[in-house]
Structure formats: structure tokens, C-alpha cells
Design a protein around this motif. Structure first.
Motif, mmCIF file in Angstrom:
data_model
loop_
_atom_site.group_PDB
_atom_site.id
_atom_site.type_symbol
_atom_site.label_atom_id
_atom_site.label_comp_id
_atom_site.label_asym_id
_atom_site.label_seq_id
_atom_site.Cartn_x
_atom_site.Cartn_y
_atom_site.Cartn_z
ATOM 1 N N HIS A 165 62.853 59.284 -11.786
ATOM 2 C CA HIS A 165 61.857 58.359 -12.321
ATOM 3 C C HIS A 165 62.424 56.951 -12.509
ATOM 4 O O HIS A 165 61.659 56.022 -12.793
ATOM 5 N N HIS A 166 63.728 56.794 -12.348
ATOM 6 C CA HIS A 166 64.359 55.494 -12.582
ATOM 7 C C HIS A 166 65.057 54.934 -11.341
ATOM 8 O O HIS A 166 65.145 53.711 -11.197
ATOM 9 N N ARG A 198 66.710 55.948 -7.038
ATOM 10 C CA ARG A 198 66.717 56.844 -5.883
ATOM 11 C C ARG A 198 67.984 56.594 -5.080
ATOM 12 O O ARG A 198 68.353 55.446 -4.820
ATOM 13 N N SER A 235 69.784 56.859 -1.592
ATOM 14 C CA SER A 235 69.527 56.982 -0.158
ATOM 15 C C SER A 235 70.852 56.954 0.590
ATOM 16 O O SER A 235 71.791 56.266 0.183
ATOM 17 N N ASP A 238 68.510 52.624 -4.704
ATOM 18 C CA ASP A 238 67.211 51.954 -4.729
ATOM 19 C C ASP A 238 66.485 52.275 -6.024
ATOM 20 O O ASP A 238 66.960 53.053 -6.867
ATOM 21 N N GLY A 239 65.293 51.684 -6.134
ATOM 22 C CA GLY A 239 64.402 52.040 -7.222
ATOM 23 C C GLY A 239 63.729 53.370 -6.948
ATOM 24 O O GLY A 239 63.930 53.991 -5.891
ATOM 25 N N PRO A 240 62.899 53.846 -7.852
ATOM 26 C CA PRO A 240 62.289 55.179 -7.678
ATOM 27 C C PRO A 240 61.386 55.277 -6.460
ATOM 28 O O PRO A 240 61.183 56.376 -5.941
ATOM 29 N N ASP A 241 60.838 54.157 -5.974
ATOM 30 C CA ASP A 241 59.950 54.187 -4.812
ATOM 31 C C ASP A 241 60.677 53.957 -3.494
ATOM 32 O O ASP A 241 60.031 53.799 -2.450
ATOM 33 N N GLY A 242 61.990 53.897 -3.516
ATOM 34 C CA GLY A 242 62.734 53.750 -2.278
ATOM 35 C C GLY A 242 63.098 52.314 -1.966
ATOM 36 O O GLY A 242 63.285 51.486 -2.866
ATOM 37 N N THR A 278 61.520 49.767 -1.008
ATOM 38 C CA THR A 278 60.614 48.700 -1.440
ATOM 39 C C THR A 278 60.715 48.417 -2.931
ATOM 40 O O THR A 278 60.068 47.491 -3.421
ATOM 41 N N ASP A 279 61.513 49.180 -3.648
ATOM 42 C CA ASP A 279 61.609 49.057 -5.106
ATOM 43 C C ASP A 279 63.040 48.692 -5.493
ATOM 44 O O ASP A 279 64.001 49.254 -4.955
ATOM 45 N N ALA A 337 64.155 58.258 2.699
ATOM 46 C CA ALA A 337 63.810 56.864 2.410
ATOM 47 C C ALA A 337 64.892 55.884 2.836
ATOM 48 O O ALA A 337 64.798 54.700 2.503
#
Length: 538
Positions: free
Chosen positions: A296-297, A299, A301, A323-327, A329-330, A468
Motif C-alpha cells: 500500500h506504500h 512497490r 520492481s 516505485d510507488g504503490p501504482d508502479g 507512474t507513482d 510493472a
């Protein structure tokens, strides 16, 4: 000729008799030039005719048979025979190449081979495809292999190994370069902001299974000398070069842990999975988060490639990015730094382990990463390894097969005798035999070791990546197809039926395909030289 008396029954006819051979000059003989064969109806009436009395098979009076005397001189016949004799003196490869070049559909076949880049083992497909407009039902495109030479279409084999197919291997290396590079600096639907994320280039090695000869001025110097329990020296004072066949060979094969070597290979993929999981847990703990809430915080890769060392043990090169939780793009959280990621990698590499299934013959082994660990941060300002250099380094090892590194074979072995026929060193052959023996134990049946004997028990892919990290091979192939003119029509419906009918080339076709591959490689080299000089197309 007098008429035959009486009627002849079926028992009097020798229907199995071999017909008289047709000599060159006969209109149906394969060596008769096309110019001497009647091709038009008008030519038949212009030829001299001869009338012969042929006995009727039914026993009746002889009937008249009119034949056409071909316009074929003895000199022409001798020329054809001389040409056939010269062809028989050529090697089989050259004869096959001449046969292909004289085929009426040779130009189209050449286009297919060129489209595959001179693939050494193309796949032959038969079938048809029809693309229609989903709204109007109008046929947009239609293709059928019945119009192709041999009623088949040649497509690339897509083998990554340079020792198997150099053209497809080069293409695979290029795709790997762009796949890894996109995860480092962006592009291919990956934002360029990933270049500013915490990124590491990590190298994980296998543990030691016994001392081996290594490159250096002095291999393994020992002041006290000494021998092992088998009477072999524990040291080596000889200097070995990179091409020395002793490099990577154990000092004492009887002391070397071949069983542990094979089982470590069989569990290397699981060891990597546990390493990645543990890195996530270490990052969460260092940030004061519950480990189950890490996704949730942030990611993690990665893209990793496996490489065989001189000692025939696999080690792993990996590009790791936070990365951020959204991959991609985050943006990562504020606590996600390169130093914290480096500390987590070091801690996890020395902590994770995998236990092998218990065996009465082997026992239970605890498998870990080796002591040699290299972690290099990648910076956007150019400090440290460059992004292109890392991508090229990973792509280089993707195309190396087991036979090229001397660590196994490129094809599976199916019997014990196949192991003896593989051209490898004694060290690698012992590893293959150990893998085959362990594969016969019921407790190791889920590992399918005999199936992976040619890779010394390593069962993972050469290149793997997280979902991702960046683009995919399929997306890169689709982009390349679009670049050469294959466009996708919106709302179109494609009905395709394909069937595998074979693979590979004949001897003559392989010779022509190899020449095409060399020509294309030379064109690429000349184009690259022209671009470096600034005068070529971009």
C-alpha cells in the motif's frame, strides 16, 4: 510384323514388368530441355511424324500408332548428359542450392527468408487468415499459404541462443536491451521519471561447492602446501589465463560437492523469490510499517538475468527499482531511498535460505546465496554505471546458451548415453550425471531434474522481470511489426487458421539463408559506421 494368333488372357500379361527407361531426348524425360518439349498444340503438327504397327494387347490385329519424333540432336543429348554428370560431381549442398535457385517460385521464397532475417531454423506454417470489418463485413485483408512456395509460410524461430540461431538471437538481445533500458530511463510507455527513483544493480552469486582453478597470476597459492584426503594438492601456484581450460575446474573432483551444486541450481528460482519477498519485508520494517502493508506504500520492481560462471554455477544480475504503490507512474514514499534499499538487499542476501526435500541418500540441505555480493546504486547524474551500459550488459548474457559458456548443452538429453556424447568438460559432465542420478530419486521427482540435465538442473528462465518494471517482449514485437507497415484496423475481426508443418532448412536452403544473414549483418555494420561518421541515415 505378323499378327498375334489367338487371344491372350490376363495370366499371359506381365503387368509387373519394368517399363523401358526413357532416354534424354524423349519429350517426357526430365533431362530433356524445355525447348525440345512440345508446349503448344501448333508445335505438335509441325513435328515429323512416324507410323509404327503396334500389336494390340487384346490379341487382335496390330493397330497403327503415330508418334512424334522430337527435334533433339545427338549434340544436345551429349550436352544434357554432360550437365547431369557435372551436377552429380557437386556436393549435395550445392546441388540442393541449384535446385532451389532454378525453382520458378525462388524469388518469393527468397523474400520469405529475407523477411525472417536469414533465420537458421524457421518454423513452417500452413493456413489462412482473413480480416473483415466488424461493422460492414467487408473483407479488408486475406492471405492463404496455398499461393506460397511449397504452400507454407516461414516465420522466425525466435531462439535466444546465438549458437542455435544468430539472427534471432541478435533480435532477442535488442529487445532485451530496450526492455531493460525502458525500466531504467523510461520510454516504451514507461515515464521518464523512473530515472530519478532509487535503483540498484545487484549481483548475487552461488555459494562455494569446492575450490576451483581461477584466473590470475597465481591461482590458489598456499604457503603450507598440503593435500586433501584424496591425495590432491589443496593449492595451485600456476597462473591461468581466461582461455585456460583449467579455469573453473575443481582442484579435487572427489572433494567437490556436485550434489549441492545441482540442488542449488534446482532451487535458485525459489531462492530468488524468497529474496525479493524478504527485501520487501526489510524495507517495511525499516520504515516502521507492518510488513503486510508494504504494497500500500511502495512497490519493488526488478529485471534479472541468470549467467553461468566458469565453474558452471549460475549467478544473478538484477536491476532493482523502488516505485510507488501504482508502479512506474507513482513516486515512491519519502522514506524510499537508495541507501535504505541497499541495506535491505544486503540483509536479505545473507538471511534467506531454502531447504531441500529430505532424502535418505542426501539428507536435507540448506541453500543460500554466496558470500560474494555486489550492489551498485544507479544515479541519474551519471555517477556510477551508465544506464545503457547496464542494459547492454544484461542483454549480452541473454543470448548466451549453455553450450557457449561450456556449462551444459543447448538441447535436452533423454538418455544416460546422451550425456557421454555432449562436448563438455569432465567437470560439467559429472554435474550432468549427478543431475540425472538425483532425478531418479522419488523425493526429487517434483524437480524434474532429468528434464533439466542439459542446464545442470537450473529450471528458471534466463530473464525474468516483475510485471510493472517496463514493457514486454510481445509489445516490442507488435511495435516492430507496426514499424514495418503492419497496422491494426479498429473494429476488425480476424479469422486465422494455422497449422505447424515443419521447421528448419534443407542443406541448400540453409546455405542461402546463412548468406542472407551475413549480408544483413554487413549492412547493419556499414550503416552503424556511417552514423558514427555523421553521414548515414538515422
Amino acid at each position: 510384323m505378323p499378327a498375334l494368333q489367338g487371344r491372350r488372357g490376363p495370366e499371359d500379361l506381365d503387368r509387373t514388368a519394368t517399363p523401358l527407361p526413357r532416354l534424354p531426348g524423349h519429350r517426357k524425360h526430365p533431362l530433356t530441355p524445355l525447348a525440345h518439349r512440345p508446349s503448344k498444340r501448333g508445335d505438335l503438327h509441325d513435328r515429323p511424324r512416324a507410323t509404327h504397327h503396334h500389336p494390340c494387347r487384346c490379341g487382335g490385329p496390330p493397330r497403327k500408332v503415330t508418334t512424334i519424333t522430337p527435334d533433339f540432336t545427338p549434340a544436345d543429348r551429349r550436352a544434357v548428359l554432360d550437365r547431369a554428370a557435372r551436377l552429380r560431381q557437386l556436393p549435395e549442398t550445392d546441388r540442393d542450392a541449384i535446385r532451389i535457385a532454378q525453382d520458378p517460385h525462388f524469388s518469393r521464397w527468397l523474400e520469405q527468408v529475407t523477411a525472417t532475417g536469414g533465420c537458421a531454423h524457421p518454423v513452417h506454417l500452413s493456413g489462412a487468415t482473413t480480416t473483415v470489418d466488424g461493422t460492414t463485413g467487408e473483407i479488408i485483408r486475406q492471405y492463404d499459404t496455398r499461393d506460397e512456395p511449397g504452400e507454407r509460410l516461414l516465420v522466425r524461430c525466435r531462439n535466444r541462443r546465438a549458437t542455435v540461431c544468430a539472427p534471432c538471437s541478435r533480435l532477442h538481445a535488442g529487445d532485451t536491451f530496450h526492455l531493460v533500458r525502458a525500466g531504467l530511463i523510461g520510454g516504451k510507455n514507461v515515464p521518464t521519471t523512473v530515472r530519478n527513483r532509487p535503483r540498484l544493480f545487484v549481483t548475487l552469486t552461488a555459494p562455494s561447492f569446492g575450490p576451483v582453478h581461477r584466473i590470475g597470476e597465481r591461482c590458489r597459492p598456499r604457503r603450507s602446501g598440503g593435500t586433501c584426503e584424496h591425495g590432491r594438492s589443496l593449492g595451485c601456484g600456476t597462473g591461468h589465463t581466461a582461455n585456460d581450460p583449467l579455469v573453473g575446474q575443481p582442484l579435487c573432483p572427489d572433494c567437490y560437492d556436485y550434489t549441492g551444486h545441482v540442488l542449488w541450481h534446482a532451487h535458485a528460482s525459489k531462492l530468488w523469490d524468497r529474496f525479493v519477498i524478504d527485501v520487501r519485508r526489510r524495507l517495511a520494517s525499516s520504515a516502521g510499517l507492518v510488513q503486510s502493508r508494504f504494497a500500500h506504500h511502495a512497490r519493488l520492481s526488478f529485471a534479472r538475468v541468470a549467467e553461468y560462471q566458469k565453474r558452471a554455477a549460475v549467478h544473478v544480475h538484477a536491476v532493482v527499482r523502488l516505485d510507488g504503490p501504482d508502479g512506474p507512474t507513482d513516486e515512491p514514499p519519502p522514506w524510499g531511498t537508495a541507501d535504505r534499499l541497499t541495506a535491505a538487499v544486503h540483509a536479505s542476501a545473507g538471511r534467506v535460505l531454502v531447504r531441500t526435500p529430505y532424502s535418505r541418500a542426501v539428507g536435507e540441505l540448506h541453500l543460500r546465496w554466496g558470500a560474494q555480493l555486489d550492489v551498485r546504486p544507479l544515479y541519474a547524474d551519471g555517477d556510477g554505471p551508465s544506464d545503457d551500459a547496464v542494459a547492454a550488459y544484461v542483454a549480452k548474457y541473454v543470448t548466451k546458451g549453455a553450450s557457449e559458456t561450456g556449462a551444459g548443452a543447448d538441447h535436452k538429453v533423454t538418455t544416460w548415453n546422451d550425456i557421454n556424447a555432449v562436448p563438455v568438460s569432465g567437470h560439467v559432465r559429472t554435474l550432468m550425471r549427478t543431475c540425472w542420478r538425483l532425478g531418479g530419486l522419488p523425493e526429487y521427482a517434483p524437480l524434474h531434474l532429468r528434464t533439466w540435465t542439459h542446464t545442470l538442473g537450473y529450471r528458471g528462465h534466463i530473464l525474468t522481470k516483475s510485471r510493472a518494471y517496463s514493457t514486454t517482449y510481445a509489445a516490442l514485437r507488435a511495435e516492430r511489426a507496426h514499424h514495418v507497415g503492419h497496422t491494426d484496423t479498429p473494429e476488425a475481426i480476424t479469422d486465422a487458421h494455422w497449422r505447424y508443418v515443419g521447421s528448419g532448412h534443407t542443406l541448400g536452403a540453409a546455405l542461402i539463408a546463412a548468406g542472407i544473414a551475413e549480408d544483413l549483418a554487413e549492412c547493419r555494420r556499414l550503416s552503424a559506421d556511417a552514423r558514427q561518421r555523421g553521414g548515414g541515415p538515422r
